[in-house]
Design an enzyme around this catalytic site. Structure first.
Site, short mmCIF file in Angstrom:
data_model
loop_
_atom_site.label_atom_id
_atom_site.label_comp_id
_atom_site.label_asym_id
_atom_site.label_seq_id
_atom_site.Cartn_x
_atom_site.Cartn_y
_atom_site.Cartn_z
N HIS A 253 23.82 5.81 4.88
CA HIS A 253 24.06 5.82 3.36
C HIS A 253 23.25 6.96 2.68
O HIS A 253 21.96 6.93 3.11
CB HIS A 253 23.56 4.52 3.13
CG HIS A 253 24.49 3.44 3.15
ND1 HIS A 253 25.27 2.90 2.10
CD2 HIS A 253 24.52 2.54 4.09
CE1 HIS A 253 26.21 2.02 2.90
NE2 HIS A 253 25.61 1.69 4.01
N ASP B 89 22.11 7.48 -0.29
CA ASP B 89 20.92 6.80 -0.90
C ASP B 89 19.93 5.89 -0.14
O ASP B 89 18.88 5.49 -0.62
CB ASP B 89 21.39 6.05 -2.38
CG ASP B 89 22.25 5.02 -1.96
OD1 ASP B 89 22.94 5.07 -0.67
OD2 ASP B 89 22.43 4.09 -2.63
N HIS C 246 32.44 -3.10 5.46
CA HIS C 246 31.20 -3.88 5.77
C HIS C 246 31.46 -5.37 5.78
O HIS C 246 32.17 -6.01 5.03
CB HIS C 246 30.10 -3.74 4.57
CG HIS C 246 29.11 -2.46 4.54
ND1 HIS C 246 29.70 -1.12 4.21
CD2 HIS C 246 28.00 -2.41 4.87
CE1 HIS C 246 28.56 -0.41 4.22
NE2 HIS C 246 27.59 -1.08 4.55
N GLU D 247 27.82 -8.95 8.35
CA GLU D 247 26.14 -8.51 8.36
C GLU D 247 25.69 -9.57 7.93
O GLU D 247 24.75 -10.39 8.61
CB GLU D 247 26.16 -7.25 7.60
CG GLU D 247 24.74 -6.57 7.43
CD GLU D 247 24.35 -5.53 6.50
OE1 GLU D 247 23.38 -5.10 6.75
OE2 GLU D 247 25.30 -5.20 5.81
N ASP E 42 22.28 3.33 9.38
CA ASP E 42 22.39 2.93 8.11
C ASP E 42 21.56 3.46 7.13
O ASP E 42 22.03 4.10 6.16
CB ASP E 42 22.06 1.39 8.24
CG ASP E 42 22.66 0.40 7.28
OD1 ASP E 42 23.68 0.69 6.56
OD2 ASP E 42 22.24 -0.61 7.34
#
Length: 355
Positions: free
Chosen positions: A23, A25, A210, A213, A301
């Site tokens: 990711h 951010d 996703h 998780e 991640d």
């Protein structure tokens, strides 16, 4: 013949690697966060010291739940509300990935999170793509070869999925590789965005989801069987559909389907431990899934929140499960074969990995 080269951090770093789940951010340099915050008068950072801020992110993300983990993104998103900031962070991300030996990366982000400064969704996408291109040029000047593409995310708790999906199709020849849904998984099932996935499928566009998780096996099943996902983000909870009794392993029907279909799992070991999806690296289902022939891939991640690199993730798995460099190369080939690439690009990547 298996390689006798020792599994050291340096040997892993020098090995060409492929990253599918990272990711934007979640991968900022702490010093950059501080500088961007100072430039815009953002006062909410918990520390103005780079080392202390790095520790704060990893400590705060180590919260045992996905919801708490995601709260740390308020600060990184808070300083990414301008074109200049997005270009800078995207370029730095490419440099950092290239330094870690990554030759192909798919970096995801949610354009809707970076609009508080007045940018349009298109403006966000174009700024990030420009930053990636700049980063590739910088890496090339340093003798490092890397290709980075975007995966656009829609936030599960918002209503922008259909609009983001359309932008994936619009920009797929301009650096955008695919689509994803991100954010809190529990309470926001994949089927909520079925129209978007159907649109993407009708337009021959790539997407991952996703799933598995923070929610369980049902989330993975819905992503695959209802929404048509050919790749699963995380998927760690697939282990709930596998029974191990002594030396005997029994796959449930979903697990058997995932294995038989070769559906790639974008596993993120350190992040999964932080969010409570796995108790530890040593007890992470990665070992079981790899041993039973699932198409496992290794991913970071969020490099800032997890204090990790792809090299450190490989090293942790090797220490936990005794993997050799040949094993790590196999996981890398899994990722290359699962990347959102056209056939010519995939052949080029596989050739690069075999050099």
């Amino acid at each position: 013949m298996r390689s006798k080269t020792p599994v050291t951090t340096e040997n892993i770093r020098r090995m060409p690697k492929v990253l599918l789940h990272d990711h934007l951010d979640g991968g900022l340099r702490p010093g950059t966060v501080i500088e961007l915050a100072d430039a815009i008068g953002y006062k909410a950072l918990p520390s103005g010291d780079s080392a202390a801020l790095r520790r704060w992110f990893t400590d705060a993300a180590d919260a045992g739940s996905l919801v708490s983990y995601l709260e740390t993104f308020a600060h990184t998103c808070g300083v990414l509300q301008s074109e200049d900031a997005l270009v800078r962070v995207a370029a730095e991300a490419v440099e950092d990935l290239a330094e870690d030996g990554i030759v192909h990366a798919e970096v995801r982000y949610a354009p809707e999170l970076f609009r508080e400064g007045g940018l349009s969704l298109e403006g966000v996408i174009e700024a990030v793509s420009a930053g990636f291109a700049d980063g590739e040029r910088r890496a090339a000047r340093q003798g490092r070869r890397i290709r980075v593409r975007s995966v656009l995310c829609a936030m599960r708790q918002h209503e922008s999925a259909r609009e983001i999906a359309a932008l994936v199709v619009r920009y797929r020849d301009a650096g955008v590789a695919g689509f994803d849904i991100a954010g809190p998984e529990a309470g926001y099932p994949p089927s909520r965005f079925l129209e978007s996935f159907q649109f993407l499928g009708a337009n021959n566009a790539h997407f991952t989801i996703h799933a598995g998780e923070a929610a369980g096996v049902d989330s993975i099943a819905e992503a695959i069987h209802v929404c048509g996902a050919k790749r699963i983000g995380h998927g760690v909870r697939l282990a709930d559909d596998i029974a191990v009794t002594g030396d005997r392993v029994h796959l449930g029907r979903l697990a058997e389907h995932v294995r038989a279909a070769g559906i790639p799992l974008e596993l993120c070991p350190s992040s999964n431990v932080q969010t409570g999806a796995a108790p530890s690296i040593a007890a992470h289902p990665f070992g079981l899934l790899a041993r039973e022939g699932f198409r496992v891939t290794v991913n970071t991640d969020n490099r800032l929140m997890s204090g990790c690199t792809l090299t450190s993730e490989f090293a942790a798995l090797s220490e936990a499960f005794g993997y050799t460099l040949d094993d790590l190369r196999r996981f890398t080939l899994n990722a290359a074969e699962s990347a959102f690439l056209d056939p010519d690009e995939r052949r080029e990547l596989l050739g690069l990995l075999s050099e």
